[in-house]
Every structure is written in C-alpha cells, then in structure tokens.
Write an enzyme that holds these catalytic residues in place. Structure first.
Site, short mmCIF file in Angstrom:
data_model
loop_
_atom_site.label_atom_id
_atom_site.label_comp_id
_atom_site.label_asym_id
_atom_site.label_seq_id
_atom_site.Cartn_x
_atom_site.Cartn_y
_atom_site.Cartn_z
N HIS A 180 126.79 56.49 -33.68
CA HIS A 180 126.06 56.86 -34.90
C HIS A 180 125.95 58.38 -34.90
O HIS A 180 125.92 59.00 -33.84
CB HIS A 180 124.67 56.22 -34.83
CG HIS A 180 123.88 56.30 -36.09
ND1 HIS A 180 123.24 57.45 -36.49
CD2 HIS A 180 123.61 55.37 -37.04
CE1 HIS A 180 122.61 57.23 -37.62
NE2 HIS A 180 122.82 55.97 -37.99
N ASP B 33 121.27 54.69 -26.74
CA ASP B 33 120.73 54.66 -28.10
C ASP B 33 120.41 53.20 -28.39
O ASP B 33 121.32 52.39 -28.62
CB ASP B 33 121.79 55.23 -29.05
CG ASP B 33 121.50 54.95 -30.52
OD1 ASP B 33 120.51 54.26 -30.82
OD2 ASP B 33 122.28 55.41 -31.37
N GLN C 61 119.73 49.78 -32.30
CA GLN C 61 120.16 48.45 -32.76
C GLN C 61 119.96 47.37 -31.70
O GLN C 61 120.08 46.19 -32.01
CB GLN C 61 121.66 48.49 -33.15
CG GLN C 61 121.97 49.41 -34.31
CD GLN C 61 121.34 48.96 -35.61
OE1 GLN C 61 121.02 47.79 -35.79
NE2 GLN C 61 121.15 49.89 -36.53
N LYS D 123 113.37 49.56 -37.39
CA LYS D 123 114.41 48.52 -37.34
C LYS D 123 113.90 47.28 -36.62
O LYS D 123 114.60 46.29 -36.49
CB LYS D 123 115.64 49.06 -36.61
CG LYS D 123 116.34 50.19 -37.37
CD LYS D 123 117.61 50.60 -36.67
CE LYS D 123 118.10 51.95 -37.09
NZ LYS D 123 118.48 52.06 -38.49
N CYS E 254 126.82 55.88 -41.31
CA CYS E 254 126.53 57.04 -40.44
C CYS E 254 127.43 57.10 -39.21
O CYS E 254 127.06 57.65 -38.18
CB CYS E 254 125.07 57.06 -40.00
SG CYS E 254 123.94 57.37 -41.34
#
Lengths: 395, 305
Positions: free
Chosen positions: A110, A188, A191, A214, A353
């Site tokens: 991303h 990261d 998600q 999220k 993104c």
C-alpha cells in the site's frame, strides 16, 4: 453470525462490501465514543479532577483491550496513532536509518508502506529494495532469502495481509529469517488485524501498525505496537506536550514509552471506541469472522468463476474476505458506480492505493469486494447475480 | 459533451446546495479542458454514464446496456438538444422582452414567462364582415381615416398610437394606464377609437364623441372615469357619472348623443374600425404595428421610433 442488529445502517437497502477500506461501526462502539463526550470530556494524564481520572481509567482500559487483542506483552508497547500510515511513518522517521542502509518491502505494498520509504530514500539516501512475489501474489521465499543476504538491510516492512488480494504472508517464518540476520521487522497490519487472530508475541514481530476504522472502530485512531525494547531505542517522531517529563530552554527530558510517542491531546473518543471495538471483535471471535469471510468469498468465487478475472490466487481460502476482480473491456470504476446505483452494492474501484502494483501489471483498475462479519450468504449470492447481469449488460 | 450540460445544471443547483457546487466546479474544469481539445480528467462524464446506467438497470437491464454502449451517441444528442434548448430559451426571452410573448410577434402558445398567457388575452369581437383571421399581422390601418377619431394627446407626429378599446373591456382598462404613461414619458400622439365589444355598448361611442366634439379638453377626464369604473352591462348611468366627473351637463349630452351628426360620426368610425379587421380589444397600433391584448409597457415603448 447474528450481529447485523448492531449495525442499524444495514436496515437500509444496501449491501456494504467495502470493509477493507472502512468498516461499519456497531452501536456499542458509537455509544462508547459518545460516552466520552457526554460523561467525561476531559484531559487525560494532566488534570486530577474526577472527569480526568475517569478518562485516564478508560484510556488505560482501552490500551489494555488493544494489548489483549494482539496479545502484546505490556500495555506500554501500545502507542496510539491516527492510523496505520502514521504508525509506519513514525517508525520510518524514528528508526535510525542512515545513508547506505536498506529497507525491504514487497512489490504489493500500500502507498502507506511505500511512500514513507521513498521519502527516506530521497532525503537520507536510504535504499529501498523491492521483493518480487509469485505471479499469484503469494510470497516467494527464494527471492526473500536471496535478498536477505544483502547486509545493508536494516528493516523489513511488509504488509501482513494485502488489501489488493487479501493474501496474507507467512509472517512468522519471514520474521524468523529476518531476525536470524539481525534485521528488524515491521508489519502493516491494517488488513490483518480486523480479520486474523494476531499474536505479536508468537509472531515475534518488532513493529506492528494497524488502524481502528477497518476493524469496526472509529476513524482517526490507530495503533503502533512495538516491542518495548525496540520502542525504547526509537527517537520520538512528533514531540510536544505530554512527550516530555521536563523541559529547559536548551533541552528536554523525554517521557517513557508510550507517552513519548503520543504528543498533544489525544483522540480520546477514538481511543475508547477502539478499545470497545477490540472487545466487540474478541467477543465474536476473530477466527470465526475469518471463517465466515472465507465462506462468503468461496461462494462468490464459485459463482463468478470464468465471468471475471480475479486478482490473486484462485483459492478463496487464501484471499480471506477480499474478492478483487476486473473484466477486460469494462471500466471497473464505472462498474462499481453501476453496482451501487442499480443495486445498492457498495464496493471500491481503482488501484486501491497500490498504484505501483497495478502499473507493473498494466491493470488500469479493479473492483474490490471486501466482506466482513456483518455480510451474509444472501448478500454474496445477490452480488454474484448482479455482477453476472451487469457484465452481460456492459460488455 | 455532457460536461457542458453538467456545468449548467449543477451550476444552477449549486446555488442552493454545496454538493452540486462542487460538481459544478468539476464540470467547469472539464469544460475548460474540452475547449482546448484535451480530454476531461475528472471522469465526471464516466461517472454520469455509470450512474444513469445503474438507474436504468433497475427496471430495464437491456435498456441500460443499450444506453451504456451507445452513451457517446446519447451524449452527443443530448448536448445538441441542450444547446438548442438554450438557444430557444434565449430567443424566447428576447421575444418576451420585445413582444410580451415567448413565441414572438403575432404568436400564441404557452410561454413560461407568462404561463397564464395574460399578455395574449383580449376580449373577442365579432364584427361579422370586419373580423378576419385572428392575426396581428393581418391588421392594418393603412387607408383608415384617423382624423374622424378623438385624439387623446397631440404630441410627437412621428410616434402615433391608435388605441382601439372598449370601456367595458377589462384588458383595455389594464392597457389604458400604459397608454397614458406613453403620453407622459414620450409625448406620443394618441388617437382613440371606441370599439364596443357588444352592440348595446355603442351608446358609449356616441357619448365619447359628444364630449370630444363639445369639450375636447374634458375628453381625457371622461375617459379616465369610464376606464376606472366597473360597468356591468350597458348603462347610460355610467355615462352620466362620467359626465358628472368631467363636470359636464348630462341633459344636453343626452340630446347630443342622439343627434344626427354624432350618430353619423359614430357610424363612420365603426365602419373604419371594421376595415381595420380588429378582432379583439384592446388593439393598439404603434406607428402602424398592431398589438392585440395587454402587452407589457416596454413592448409599446420599444415600438416607438
């Protein structure tokens, strides 16, 4: 999964499948956030009146809920940020990277895990190495091992689960290989945290960043987890009020972690809401959510096989709740608008993104369906039917 | 192409809503780019295409597909229709300004600026042999002997107004002040022809002629009164009151109205008006150009030299 009643917006005629971008919020989270504004709208850690004490207690409880949610060892390893992007930027700017050092990322990052490093490259001469993945988006260990031989690598920063195809990397193995080479690892988790059981201790990860919005939490709040020992070595990124124990006109004595990273008045409502979201998800069971999403993804994949081109592996089990696709000859941005305007199916279209990944594969745009706990089988079937109908129409 | 439509539509809606204002700004950027033959980058046209397709999809998937695939043709056609309607709106506005009617001089039909059609209303007259087809274009005063009609004002000889109306006609009453305004502001010459909308109103013509013959300086006062009152049906009392208002003696005028001379003048006037072909009151000739019905003052004003 009988949680739809907690999301009043679902009573409207919509099918919300854009949760990889922004999840819906259950009433419990919203209520908890409002509680701050109505019951104890004070400053934390500064004043000593009852409201401030109550707020400090709630912030502590939220930090503890987050700690428990990702199984961190200590509360002080939880730093509240605005979002994943800020967490990654914090590490990028605070980790002692100098000219000649390298950072390794994958080709499917991303922008929030690409641009901070590009900036460092420009400003400090830090090298950015890109790891090539397999064609189906899965992790390529051979490439990884080969690249780890580069002694300039100081930090590996990978997305845990991709927002493009939902594929999760085998993080534990990756981290172990990096640690063997004395390389620190950041994940990261934007998600992964909402959809996978995260155990940072088991993973052994050094830094783990994720966002509240999220995972059914508020927007404008995120978390950077860091091993205490690692956080101690980082220099603070944004400084000011609450980041110092004392100041003189020529120097400042910084606070301990996590305070030294949390400058200024915080997003208290967001922090408390995030704590509630962690409790809410834990109550449902993140593993259960993951199973539910894969079941929906499988249903959709079976119905749309041959109709659309799926980005990522064919096996829905590897893609979690993400079904990202494109159709040759159809503008996918238009496709998403038509889906919404004709059937109230809310998806996201574009490069998500991850422009670099799309540019490299010459895919102009894709439509992403991302399921979450509140989606149903009926919705998945309806989505498939509508897509089939639309493809016939628009081709 | 659709950006142009979007710019105008959202520009108008944007006056009332921020949401549309942002879209209007986007459309404006798009139009600017198209003007210099560069592609629109905002994707506004594509979004519009998709959004409309989705809406059609709800009730007719086939139509939606047809629209989506042939969007460029629809877009082009729509833009043409739009430009055409903008031009027509402009023309209508011009016509309304010039003639008090969107559809132009001597035209009827709906006018959005005058939805009730007020400016085109008149009280119809059946002069049997006089009335021809109802068209302002067919009306002419060439050959009409205007010297036998009373003169309301002797002013500018280059701007002659022949005002034909009936004391009982509401539209004439409405127009009368505008005629007086023309006199006041432009000192036009105004000749008045009383045209009874029903035969039994002919007596008013005779009284008007009597006043004009015997006390022309009182003729305006007489007219002012006659146009100011509401006459329900034919009534000599109306004339009596008008004469009183003009400080004239009713008994002598009653005799005058029945005199051979006045009857003859009135008959000749009627014959002349029949030759004009007037089909309704008021009919105003300004420098020979006819206007039937009460038009806005500016229309009369613009017809002056």
């Amino acid at each position: 999964m009988n949680i739809r009643k907690d999301f009043p917006i679902l009573e409207k005629k919509i099918i919300y499948v854009d949760s990889a971008c922004m999840s819906l919020k259950p009433v419990q989270v919203v209520r908890k956030m409002n509680e701050y504004y109505t019951d104890y709208p004070a400053c934390e850690g500064r004043s000593s009146h009852k409201l401030a004490v109550k707020l400090s207690e709630e912030v502590y409880l939220a930090r503890r809920a987050v700690k428990k949610f990702i199984n961190a060892k200590l509360e002080k390893e939880i730093i509240f940020t605005r979002n994943t992007t800020e967490g990654i930027n914090l590490v990028a700017n605070s980790f002692a990277l100098v000219k000649g050092d390298s950072v390794l990322i994958t080709e499917k990052e991303h922008n929030s895990n690409l641009v901070p490093w590009l900036k460092l490259k420009e400003e400090r001469g830090v090298k950015l190495l890109i790891l090539k993945l397999n064609d189906d988006g899965s992790f390529n260990f051979d490439n990884y091992k080969r690249m780890l031989e580069d002694s300039s690598i100081r930090l590996v920063s990978f997305c845990h689960s991709s927002n493009v195809d939902g594929v999760a990397i085998p993080a534990k193995e990756i981290i172990k290989l990096a640690h063997d080479k004395k390389i620190k690892v950041m994940l990261d988790g934007a998600q992964s945290a909402p959809h996978k059981k995260i155990d940072v201790q088991d993973l052994g990860v050094d830094f783990f960043a994720f966002s509240g919005h999220k995972m059914m939490g508020p927007s404008g709040i995120g978390v950077l987890y860091g091993k205490a020992v690692e956080l101690e070595t980082l220099k603070p990124f944004i400084v000011g009020g609450e980041t110092v124990k004392n100041t003189f006109h020529d120097s400042a004595v910084y606070e301990d972690i996590p305070m030294k990273f949390e400058a200024g008045l915080q997003n208290y409502s967001g922090i408390i809401g995030l704590g509630e979201a962690c409790r809410y998800l834990s109550e449902i069971g993140v593993e259960k959510i993951a199973e539910h999403e894969i079941m929906l993804n499988r249903l959709l994949t079976e119905k749309l096989k041959g109709v659309v081109k799926i980005i990522g592996p064919e096996n829905p089990g590897l893609r979690g709740g993400v079904f990202n696709f494109y159709i040759d000859g159809i503008d996918m941005k238009n496709f998403s608008i038509v889906l919404d305007s004709s059937s109230g199916i809310m998806t996201r279209a574009g490069s998500h993104c991850v422009h670099s990944y799309y540019n490299a594969r010459k895919i102009p745009a894709s439509t992403r369906i991302s399921f979450y706990a509140y989606n149903t089988e009926e919705e998945a079937v309806r989505i498939a039917d509508e897509i089939i109908k639309l493809v016939k129409c628009m081709k | 192409m659709i950006c142009i439509i979007a710019l105008v539509v959202f520009g108008i809606l944007g006056i009332f809503s921020l949401r549309y204002r942002l879209l209007a700004v986007e459309a404006f950027g798009c139009v600017l780019r198209r003007i210099v033959l560069r592609p629109c980058q905002t994707g506004l046209d594509e979004r519009a295409r998709a959004w409309i397709t989705g809406k059609i999809m709800k009730f007719c998937p086939f139509c939606a597909g047809f629209f989506y695939r042939r969007f460029r043709i629809f877009e082009f056609a729509l833009a043409l229709v739009f430009v055409w309607s903008i031009v027509q709106t402009g023309v209508s506005g011009y016509n309304y300004y010039m003639y008090g009617n969107c559809n132009g001089y001597d035209a009827s039909g709906f006018c959005v600026f005058d939805p009730a059609g007020h400016n085109a209303q008149f009280t119809g007259i059946d002069l049997s042999c006089g009335a021809s087809s109802q068209s302002e274009k067919n009306l002419s005063i060439s050959g009409v002997n205007l010297s036998i009609f009373p003169v309301l004002n002797r002013g500018d000889k280059n701007n002659v107004v022949f005002f034909i109306g009936c004391y009982e006609c509401n539209f004439t009453k409405e127009t009368y002040p505008k005629i007086k305004q023309l006199i006041e502001e432009h000192n036009v010459t105004v000749i008045f022809g009383h045209l009874p909308i029903t035969p039994n109103l002919e007596v008013f013509t005779r009284y008007a002629n009597c006043v004009y013959e015997n006390a022309p300086e009182k003729f305006n006062e007489f007219n002012d009164f006659m146009f100011s009152i509401s006459i329900r049906g034919c009534s000599v009392n109306a004339c009596e009151n008008a004469l009183k208002s003009a400080r004239l003696n009713m008994s002598s005028y009653a005799a005058c109205a029945n005199s051979t001379k006045i009857v003859e003048i009135s008959r000749r006037q009627e014959d002349e008006l029949k030759s004009v072909g007037v089909y309704g009151t008021p009919t105003i000739f300004i420098n020979g150009r006819a206007f039937v019905g009460p038009k806005p003052y500016r229309v009369y004003e613009r017809a002056l030299e």
